[in-house]
Design an enzyme around this catalytic site. Sequence first.
Site, mmCIF file in Angstrom:
data_model
loop_
_atom_site.group_PDB
_atom_site.id
_atom_site.type_symbol
_atom_site.label_atom_id
_atom_site.label_comp_id
_atom_site.label_asym_id
_atom_site.label_seq_id
_atom_site.Cartn_x
_atom_site.Cartn_y
_atom_site.Cartn_z
ATOM 1 C CG ASP A 72 -23.779 17.836 3.503
ATOM 2 O OD1 ASP A 72 -23.275 18.092 4.621
ATOM 3 O OD2 ASP A 72 -24.466 16.835 3.294
ATOM 4 C CE1 TYR A 122 -21.714 19.032 10.398
ATOM 5 C CE2 TYR A 122 -22.099 19.945 8.232
ATOM 6 C CZ TYR A 122 -21.854 18.863 9.042
ATOM 7 O OH TYR A 122 -21.747 17.616 8.488
ATOM 8 C CE LYS A 139 -24.900 15.838 6.795
ATOM 9 N NZ LYS A 139 -24.478 17.214 6.556
ATOM 10 C CG HIS A 166 -25.372 14.876 11.948
ATOM 11 N ND1 HIS A 166 -25.242 16.194 11.605
ATOM 12 C CD2 HIS A 166 -24.144 14.355 11.814
ATOM 13 C CE1 HIS A 166 -23.992 16.453 11.285
ATOM 14 N NE2 HIS A 166 -23.305 15.348 11.409
#
Length: 114
Positions: free
Chosen positions: A45, A50, A75, A108
């Site tokens: 994931d 990120y 996401k 997200h």
Amino acid sequence: MTETITLNDGNRIPAVGFGVFQIPADGSTYTAVKEALEVGYRHIDTAQAYFNEKEVGQAIKDSGIPRDEIFVTSKLWIQDYAYETAKATIDATLEKMGLDYLDLYLLHQPYGKV
């Protein structure tokens, strides 16, 4: 064997996943994902926000595990929820990760520019 859950469309998702939130993209994400796959994780994931999708993709590629045996989730960040922007962002994610497809792509957060 990894325990999975069958979704209503017949696809299967591993019951436990390995998330990479707050793992820096300085080689640490690559190492963490590669080791997670080595010990048996089959759900990774990540997210655009990120900033480590490239290392995730490289670790998947270098793992030697067939892509269809790894469930990959990413996401879409809130500023990219508009239709055309979302399409471009999905393509950018796939390119960064060096993948042909994602198994699951999520919003997200449940708000933003739509």
